[in-house]
Design a protein around this motif. Structure first.
Motif, PDB file in Angstrom:
ATOM      1  N   LYS A   1     -10.890  -5.929  -8.944  1.00 10.68           N
ATOM      2  CA  LYS A   1     -11.051  -6.614 -10.222  1.00 10.68           C
ATOM      3  C   LYS A   1     -10.977  -5.597 -11.349  1.00 10.68           C
ATOM      4  O   LYS A   1     -11.566  -4.515 -11.255  1.00 10.68           O
ATOM      5  CB  LYS A   1     -12.398  -7.343 -10.306  1.00 10.68           C
ATOM      6  N   VAL A   2     -10.241  -5.931 -12.391  1.00 11.18           N
ATOM      7  CA  VAL A   2     -10.132  -5.089 -13.571  1.00 11.18           C
ATOM      8  C   VAL A   2     -10.734  -5.849 -14.744  1.00 11.18           C
ATOM      9  O   VAL A   2     -10.237  -6.906 -15.133  1.00 11.18           O
ATOM     10  CB  VAL A   2      -8.669  -4.723 -13.867  1.00 11.18           C
ATOM     11  N   ASP A   3     -11.836  -5.324 -15.251  1.00 16.61           N
ATOM     12  CA  ASP A   3     -12.561  -5.984 -16.340  1.00 16.61           C
ATOM     13  C   ASP A   3     -12.823  -7.453 -16.026  1.00 16.61           C
ATOM     14  O   ASP A   3     -12.620  -8.344 -16.870  1.00 16.61           O
ATOM     15  CB  ASP A   3     -11.797  -5.837 -17.660  1.00 16.61           C
ATOM     16  N   GLY A   4     -13.248  -7.687 -14.784  1.00 16.78           N
ATOM     17  CA  GLY A   4     -13.640  -9.024 -14.372  1.00 16.78           C
ATOM     18  C   GLY A   4     -12.522  -9.899 -13.858  1.00 16.78           C
ATOM     19  O   GLY A   4     -12.784 -10.986 -13.336  1.00 16.78           O
ATOM     20  N   GLU A   5     -11.277  -9.457 -13.996  1.00 20.06           N
ATOM     21  CA  GLU A   5     -10.139 -10.267 -13.556  1.00 20.06           C
ATOM     22  C   GLU A   5      -9.620  -9.747 -12.216  1.00 20.06           C
ATOM     23  O   GLU A   5      -9.277  -8.578 -12.077  1.00 20.06           O
ATOM     24  CB  GLU A   5      -9.010 -10.219 -14.590  1.00 20.06           C
ATOM     25  N   GLU A   6      -9.561 -10.645 -11.233  1.00 17.16           N
ATOM     26  CA  GLU A   6      -9.091 -10.243  -9.902  1.00 17.16           C
ATOM     27  C   GLU A   6      -7.590  -9.993  -9.921  1.00 17.16           C
ATOM     28  O   GLU A   6      -6.817 -10.741 -10.537  1.00 17.16           O
ATOM     29  CB  GLU A   6      -9.432 -11.318  -8.869  1.00 17.16           C
ATOM     30  N   VAL A   7      -7.178  -8.926  -9.232  1.00 20.60           N
ATOM     31  CA  VAL A   7      -5.766  -8.588  -9.102  1.00 20.60           C
ATOM     32  C   VAL A   7      -5.390  -8.725  -7.631  1.00 20.60           C
ATOM     33  O   VAL A   7      -5.964  -8.056  -6.770  1.00 20.60           O
ATOM     34  CB  VAL A   7      -5.472  -7.147  -9.583  1.00 20.60           C
ATOM     35  N   LEU A   8      -4.446  -9.599  -7.337  1.00 21.51           N
ATOM     36  CA  LEU A   8      -4.038  -9.827  -5.959  1.00 21.51           C
ATOM     37  C   LEU A   8      -3.318  -8.602  -5.390  1.00 21.51           C
ATOM     38  O   LEU A   8      -2.669  -7.862  -6.132  1.00 21.51           O
ATOM     39  CB  LEU A   8      -3.129 -11.056  -5.878  1.00 21.51           C
ATOM     40  N   PRO A   9      -3.399  -8.383  -4.069  1.00 15.33           N
ATOM     41  CA  PRO A   9      -2.796  -7.190  -3.452  1.00 15.33           C
ATOM     42  C   PRO A   9      -1.320  -7.025  -3.778  1.00 15.33           C
ATOM     43  O   PRO A   9      -0.867  -5.917  -4.083  1.00 15.33           O
ATOM     44  CB  PRO A   9      -3.011  -7.428  -1.952  1.00 15.33           C
ATOM     45  N   GLU A  10      -0.558  -8.127  -3.737  1.00 12.05           N
ATOM     46  CA  GLU A  10       0.882  -8.027  -3.972  1.00 12.05           C
ATOM     47  C   GLU A  10       1.223  -7.716  -5.426  1.00 12.05           C
ATOM     48  O   GLU A  10       2.366  -7.360  -5.744  1.00 12.05           O
ATOM     49  CB  GLU A  10       1.588  -9.316  -3.541  1.00 12.05           C
ATOM     50  N   ALA A  11       0.231  -7.832  -6.326  1.00 12.96           N
ATOM     51  CA  ALA A  11       0.480  -7.587  -7.748  1.00 12.96           C
ATOM     52  C   ALA A  11      -0.113  -6.266  -8.232  1.00 12.96           C
ATOM     53  O   ALA A  11       0.002  -5.930  -9.409  1.00 12.96           O
ATOM     54  CB  ALA A  11      -0.091  -8.743  -8.582  1.00 12.96           C
ATOM     55  N   LEU A  12      -0.733  -5.504  -7.338  1.00 13.51           N
ATOM     56  CA  LEU A  12      -1.410  -4.276  -7.759  1.00 13.51           C
ATOM     57  C   LEU A  12      -0.469  -3.299  -8.453  1.00 13.51           C
ATOM     58  O   LEU A  12      -0.755  -2.817  -9.553  1.00 13.51           O
ATOM     59  CB  LEU A  12      -2.066  -3.595  -6.547  1.00 13.51           C
TER      60      LEU A  12
END
Length: 208
Positions: free
Chosen positions: A42-53
Motif C-alpha cells: 500500500k502506498v499512502d493507504g492505496e493498495e497496489v496490485l502485484p501486476e501493477a507494481l
C-alpha cells in the motif's frame, strides 16, 4: 517516508532507493533472506496490485510518499496455497482436452472454438502460477527434471503444441486441432498434475 512492515514501524530501509519500486524491491530482498515474500503493498493507504507494481512505482520518487505499507507471509505457505489451488483444478484438464477433441471430430466443430480459447487462457494461467512458484522457491527449471526432461524443456514443448493448435484453429484445420488436443495436449495436461507434485516436493520441510 515511513515504511510499515507487517504492521510494525521499526523496519529500517537500507540504502537510498531512487524510487518506490526500488524501495519495495529492497524490502523484498530483506524478506527473502528470512524465507518470506511480499503479500501486499500500500502506498499512502492505496493498495497496489502485484501486476501493477512496476508501472505504478518505478517513476514515483520516495520523496513523494509519506507511508509505504508492506505485508508479508512465509514463502512456503504462499507456495503451498498456490499449488493446492492448482491441484484442485488440474484433474479436469485432461478431460477438457479430450472432450474438445471429440467436439472438433464431430458434426459441429464450431462449438469448440470458444472453449478452446478458454482452454488456452486457462493453461496460460496455470503456467504463470507455476512460474511464480519456481521463482519463489528459487528453482532452476533447466535442472529440475520430470520424466527425464527438464521442466523448461517441457514448458517449451507445451508452448509449441499450443501454438500449433492455435494456428490450426485459425486455419480451420479441425482434424489437426482434434489430433493435437487428444494426442499431444491431453497427455501434457496429465503431466501438469505430476509437475505440481514435483514442485510441492521442493518446498523446504522446515519452512512455514
Amino acid at each position: 517516508m515511513d515504511v510499515i512492515l507487517d504492521g510494525a514501524s521499526n523496519y529500517d530501509l537500507q540504502g537510498e532507493p531512487e524510487n518506490a519500486f526500488s524501495a519495495v524491491a529492497a524490502v523484498s530482498e530483506f524478506l527473502r533472506q528470512d524465507g518470506r515474500s511480499i503479500l501486499s503493498v500500500k502506498v499512502d493507504g492505496e493498495e497496489v496490485l502485484p501486476e501493477a507494481l512496476a508501472e505504478r512505482l518505478t517513476d514515483l520518487p520516495v520523496s513523494k510518499i509519506q507511508r509505504l505499507e508492506i505485508g508479508s507471509a512465509q514463502t512456503a505457505t504462499l507456495v503451498e496455497e498456490c499449488l493446492q489451488g492448482l491441484g484442485e483444478n488440474l484433474p479436469e484438464l485432461p478431460a477438457i482436452c479430450r472432450g474438445l477433441a471429440q467436439v472438433f471430430q464431430g458434426e459441429t466443430p464450431e462449438e469448440g472454438y470458444e472453449p478452446f480459447v478458454d482452454l488456452a487462457g486457462l493453461w496460460g494461467h496455470i503456467k504463470s502460477r507455476e512460474a511464480m512458484v519456481t521463482n519463489a522457491l528459487e528453482l532452476d527449471t533447466d535442472t529440475l527434471m520430470l520424466e527425464g526432461k527438464s521442466v523448461s524443456a517441457l514448458h517449451k514443448e507445451l508452448n509449441q503444441f499450443l501454438e500449433e493448435a492455435g494456428q490450426a484453429l485459425k486455419d480451420g484445420d479441425i482434424i489437426l486441432l482434434g489430433d493435437l488436443l487428444e494426442y499431444e495436449l491431453a497427455p501434457r495436461a496429465e503431466q501438469e498434475i505430476q509437475l505440481v507434485a514435483l514442485l510441492q516436493a521442493q518446498i523446504p520441510a522446515n519452512s512455514g
